[in-house]
Design a protein around this motif. Structure first.
Motif, PDB file in Angstrom:
ATOM      1  N   ASN A   1       0.816  -1.213   0.000  1.00  0.00           N
ATOM      2  CA  ASN A   1       0.000   0.000   0.000  1.00  0.00           C
ATOM      3  C   ASN A   1       0.849   1.263   0.000  1.00  0.00           C
ATOM      4  OD1 ASN A   1      -2.933  -0.050  -0.113  1.00  0.00           O
ATOM      5  ND2 ASN A   1      -2.826  -1.423   1.650  1.00  0.00           N
ATOM      6  N   ASN A   2       2.156   1.116   0.215  1.00  0.00           N
ATOM      7  CA  ASN A   2       3.058   2.268   0.161  1.00  0.00           C
ATOM      8  C   ASN A   2       3.875   2.300  -1.127  1.00  0.00           C
ATOM      9  OD1 ASN A   2       2.480   3.425   2.725  1.00  0.00           O
ATOM     10  ND2 ASN A   2       3.631   1.765   3.683  1.00  0.00           N
ATOM     11  N   GLY A   3       3.641   1.326  -2.006  1.00  0.00           N
ATOM     12  CA  GLY A   3       4.473   1.212  -3.192  1.00  0.00           C
ATOM     13  C   GLY A   3       3.749   1.592  -4.468  1.00  0.00           C
ATOM     14  N   TYR A   4       4.239   1.035  -5.555  1.00  0.00           N
ATOM     15  CA  TYR A   4       3.701   1.303  -6.887  1.00  0.00           C
ATOM     16  C   TYR A   4       2.733   0.209  -7.312  1.00  0.00           C
ATOM     17  CZ  TYR A   4       7.695   4.536  -7.374  1.00  0.00           C
ATOM     18  OH  TYR A   4       8.602   5.541  -7.197  1.00  0.00           O
ATOM     19  N   GLY A   5       1.955   0.513  -8.341  1.00  0.00           N
ATOM     20  CA  GLY A   5       1.161  -0.495  -9.022  1.00  0.00           C
ATOM     21  C   GLY A   5       1.780  -0.787 -10.386  1.00  0.00           C
TER      22      GLY A   5
ATOM     23  N   GLY B   1      26.909  10.768 -15.482  1.00  0.00           N
ATOM     24  CA  GLY B   1      27.019  12.109 -16.024  1.00  0.00           C
ATOM     25  C   GLY B   1      25.717  12.698 -16.514  1.00  0.00           C
ATOM     26  N   LEU B   2      24.646  11.910 -16.567  1.00  0.00           N
ATOM     27  CA  LEU B   2      23.356  12.401 -17.066  1.00  0.00           C
ATOM     28  C   LEU B   2      22.552  13.073 -15.954  1.00  0.00           C
ATOM     29  CD1 LEU B   2      22.212   9.404 -19.313  1.00  0.00           C
ATOM     30  CD2 LEU B   2      23.327  11.533 -20.027  1.00  0.00           C
ATOM     31  N   GLY B   3      21.571  13.864 -16.376  1.00  0.00           N
ATOM     32  CA  GLY B   3      20.601  14.415 -15.433  1.00  0.00           C
ATOM     33  C   GLY B   3      19.434  13.457 -15.318  1.00  0.00           C
ATOM     34  N   VAL B   4      19.213  12.907 -14.124  1.00  0.00           N
ATOM     35  CA  VAL B   4      18.210  11.853 -13.943  1.00  0.00           C
ATOM     36  C   VAL B   4      17.189  12.273 -12.885  1.00  0.00           C
ATOM     37  CG1 VAL B   4      17.813   9.434 -13.330  1.00  0.00           C
ATOM     38  CG2 VAL B   4      19.884  10.087 -14.582  1.00  0.00           C
ATOM     39  N   ASP B   5      15.924  12.204 -13.251  1.00  0.00           N
ATOM     40  CA  ASP B   5      14.823  12.422 -12.316  1.00  0.00           C
ATOM     41  C   ASP B   5      14.536  11.084 -11.639  1.00  0.00           C
ATOM     42  OD1 ASP B   5      12.595  13.318 -10.960  1.00  0.00           O
ATOM     43  OD2 ASP B   5      11.254  13.144 -12.683  1.00  0.00           O
ATOM     44  N   ILE B   6      14.670  11.033 -10.310  1.00  0.00           N
ATOM     45  CA  ILE B   6      14.514   9.773  -9.580  1.00  0.00           C
ATOM     46  C   ILE B   6      13.285   9.849  -8.682  1.00  0.00           C
ATOM     47  CG2 ILE B   6      15.560   8.157  -7.959  1.00  0.00           C
ATOM     48  CD1 ILE B   6      18.293   9.066  -8.864  1.00  0.00           C
ATOM     49  N   LEU B   7      12.350   8.938  -8.888  1.00  0.00           N
ATOM     50  CA  LEU B   7      11.179   8.783  -8.030  1.00  0.00           C
ATOM     51  C   LEU B   7      11.430   7.610  -7.099  1.00  0.00           C
ATOM     52  CD1 LEU B   7       8.468   8.972 -10.850  1.00  0.00           C
ATOM     53  CD2 LEU B   7       9.569  10.876  -9.648  1.00  0.00           C
ATOM     54  N   LYS B   8      10.798   7.623  -5.913  1.00  0.00           N
ATOM     55  CA  LYS B   8      10.977   6.494  -4.998  1.00  0.00           C
ATOM     56  C   LYS B   8       9.704   6.252  -4.198  1.00  0.00           C
ATOM     57  CE  LYS B   8      12.634   6.829  -0.913  1.00  0.00           C
ATOM     58  NZ  LYS B   8      13.531   6.821   0.261  1.00  0.00           N
ATOM     59  N   ARG B   9       9.440   5.002  -3.915  1.00  0.00           N
ATOM     60  CA  ARG B   9       8.342   4.585  -3.048  1.00  0.00           C
ATOM     61  C   ARG B   9       8.756   3.303  -2.329  1.00  0.00           C
ATOM     62  NH1 ARG B   9       2.847   6.459  -4.161  1.00  0.00           N
ATOM     63  NH2 ARG B   9       3.111   8.687  -4.505  1.00  0.00           N
TER      64      ARG B   9
ATOM     65  N   ILE C   1      12.572   3.961  -8.140  1.00  0.00           N
ATOM     66  CA  ILE C   1      13.193   2.915  -7.343  1.00  0.00           C
ATOM     67  C   ILE C   1      12.219   2.456  -6.268  1.00  0.00           C
ATOM     68  CG2 ILE C   1      15.587   3.573  -7.763  1.00  0.00           C
ATOM     69  CD1 ILE C   1      15.564   5.164  -5.196  1.00  0.00           C
ATOM     70  N   THR C   2      12.207   1.163  -5.985  1.00  0.00           N
ATOM     71  CA  THR C   2      11.323   0.610  -4.963  1.00  0.00           C
ATOM     72  C   THR C   2      11.890  -0.714  -4.483  1.00  0.00           C
ATOM     73  OG1 THR C   2       8.998   0.146  -4.438  1.00  0.00           O
ATOM     74  CG2 THR C   2       9.831  -0.727  -6.524  1.00  0.00           C
ATOM     75  N   THR C   3      11.362  -1.197  -3.385  1.00  0.00           N
ATOM     76  CA  THR C   3      11.768  -2.497  -2.847  1.00  0.00           C
ATOM     77  C   THR C   3      10.553  -3.399  -2.796  1.00  0.00           C
ATOM     78  OG1 THR C   3      13.490  -1.474  -1.492  1.00  0.00           O
ATOM     79  CG2 THR C   3      12.814  -3.698  -0.890  1.00  0.00           C
ATOM     80  N   ILE C   4      10.660  -4.563  -3.422  1.00  0.00           N
ATOM     81  CA  ILE C   4       9.573  -5.552  -3.420  1.00  0.00           C
ATOM     82  C   ILE C   4      10.171  -6.889  -3.001  1.00  0.00           C
ATOM     83  CG2 ILE C   4       7.781  -6.704  -4.777  1.00  0.00           C
ATOM     84  CD1 ILE C   4       7.848  -4.322  -6.689  1.00  0.00           C
TER      85      ILE C   4
ATOM     86  N   VAL D   1      14.796  -1.091 -10.118  1.00  0.00           N
ATOM     87  CA  VAL D   1      14.854   0.178 -10.837  1.00  0.00           C
ATOM     88  C   VAL D   1      13.946   0.084 -12.045  1.00  0.00           C
ATOM     89  CG1 VAL D   1      16.295   1.795 -12.108  1.00  0.00           C
ATOM     90  CG2 VAL D   1      17.205   0.645 -10.090  1.00  0.00           C
ATOM     91  N   ILE D   2      13.004   1.007 -12.131  1.00  0.00           N
ATOM     92  CA  ILE D   2      12.062   1.030 -13.261  1.00  0.00           C
ATOM     93  C   ILE D   2      12.400   2.246 -14.111  1.00  0.00           C
ATOM     94  CG2 ILE D   2       9.641   1.116 -13.948  1.00  0.00           C
ATOM     95  CD1 ILE D   2      10.207   0.400 -10.362  1.00  0.00           C
TER      96      ILE D   2
END
Length: 386
Positions: A299-303, A337-345, A370-373, A379-380
């Motif tokens: 319930n705290n993660g992604y679908g 070296g890239l610009g990366v937008d990182i989301l996390k749950r 990024i998430t832990t299952i 990493v998605i």
């Protein structure tokens, strides 16, 4: 803010100074020797500028905005959408009066109680600037007022002070001022129904345990949980998720115990990542709301979905490019070296630690989640342009 400050801010000279300098940098105003009471004018300009989006009507009318009251007040959007209407309402924790002002359009009579005499006078003055005539502001503590009042109200509304004298945030209703739980028997005697604004940190299940015949409303705006409201006197308990500007969804309390996905997570085949709104997370209704469209392991993660879900669900939907186990060395070779937008749950990995480990900086070249299952870090990679 002092009584003397209020007198000055009501004067024609300072009202004109505020209006003429409303677009200037407050720091520059404070140093401008040509402006009378420059520091006071600068403070008001600062908070009026901040109120432009949160309290647009107060901004337009150049109302007086005490700094502390501003920080603790509801936004006009949140106040307007509260589920309250009738003949009469008693607001026992008036503050800056935003909820009372919103209620004035849905009730014939509103009584707003504020223990701080200076703030009460500010609210009276602001009401005249806004042309609101059906709100009576009473200078008293909530406890004093309910002990002496003989009038019966359709609703009583409380938004108690949730900070200690030291400034520490308070969550338990018994710790707030006033003590809502101690007052509840008297509140039920003077009003048909009671509405409470609780800390956004307050537990939804605990609210339903304390008030078994109530509606609990979790309100979010722009990805942030803003309010947890409770309305007593319902025939059946309900949990309502409200996303300002998007919609509302209603659930029975039993939906909070809906089980998550039981199958083992595998990275193949998923085409869409669903990022549940924070109001769903807060109410533990992610599975109930999104489970028919996606597989969900927390319930705290992604679908994770194979088919594109409807557009009107309480979640962001992003196309998945790939899903891989979190291996920093391999990611570094691909992204360094890239610009990366990182989301996390739902993971103990921090965005800063991941950026450092894979040698990237904040940016929009790529987007990953990024998430832990099942104790495995994943990493998605997502479409960076959506």
């Amino acid at each position: 803010m002092t009584k003397e400050d209020v007198v000055l801010l009501r004067s024609e000279a300072l009202r004109r100074a505020i209006d003429e300098n409303i677009e200037r940098d407050p720091n520059a105003i404070a140093l401008d020797r040509h402006i009378p009471h420059a520091q006071l004018v600068a403070t008001q300009v600062k908070y009026l500028q901040r109120a432009r989006r949160k309290l647009p009507h107060l901004y337009e009318a150049r109302c007086i905005i005490p700094p502390r009251a501003f920080e603790q007040s509801s936004s006009e959007d949140s106040a307007e959408r509260k589920q309250l209407s009738g003949e009469s309402l008693l607001d026992l924790c008036c503050g800056l009066g935003i909820d009372a002002m919103a209620a004035s359009r849905r009730f014939r009579r509103v009584v707003a109680v504020e223990r701080d005499e200076v703030l009460a006078e500010v609210v009276r003055y602001n009401l005249t600037l806004l042309g609101i005539e059906n709100v009576e502001v009473v200078s008293a503590s909530a406890e004093e007022y309910i002990d002496r009042v003989a009038e019966h109200f359709d609703w009583v509304f409380l938004d108690p002070d949730r900070r200690s004298e030291e400034g520490r945030k308070l969550v338990r209703m018994e710790d707030c001022s006033p003590n809502v739980m101690a007052m509840m028997p008297r509140l039920k005697a003077i009003a048909s129904r009671v509405a409470l604004k609780l800390s956004p940190l307050f537990d939804v299940e605990e609210a339903l345990r304390l008030f078994p015949h109530a509606e609990v409303e979790v309100v979010s705006m722009a990805g942030e949980c803003k309010e947890l409201n409770l309305y007593t006197g319902c025939e059946h308990s309900v949990v309502r998720v409200a996303i300002v500007g998007q919609g509302e969804w209603h659930y029975a309390p039993e939906a909070m115990s809906r089980p998550t996905a039981m199958q083992r997570f595998t990275p193949e085949g998923w085409r869409y990542l669903l990022i549940p709104d924070v109001a769903l997370q807060k109410s533990r209704l992610v599975v109930a709301a999104l489970g028919s469209y996606a597989s969900i392991w927390s319930n705290n993660g992604y679908g994770f979905a194979v088919d594109a879900p409807p557009e009107d669900i309480p979640a962001r939907v992003l196309p998945i490019v790939s899903i891989e186990r979190y291996r920093p060395k391999e990611l570094k070779r691909a992204l360094k070296g890239l610009g990366v937008d990182i989301l996390k749950r739902d993971t103990q990995l921090s965005v800063d630690a991941v950026r450092k480990a894979i040698g990237v900086h904040a940016g929009a070249d790529r987007r990953i989640a990024i998430t832990t299952i099942e104790r495995e870090n994943w990493v998605i990679e997502l479409d960076a342009y959506l």
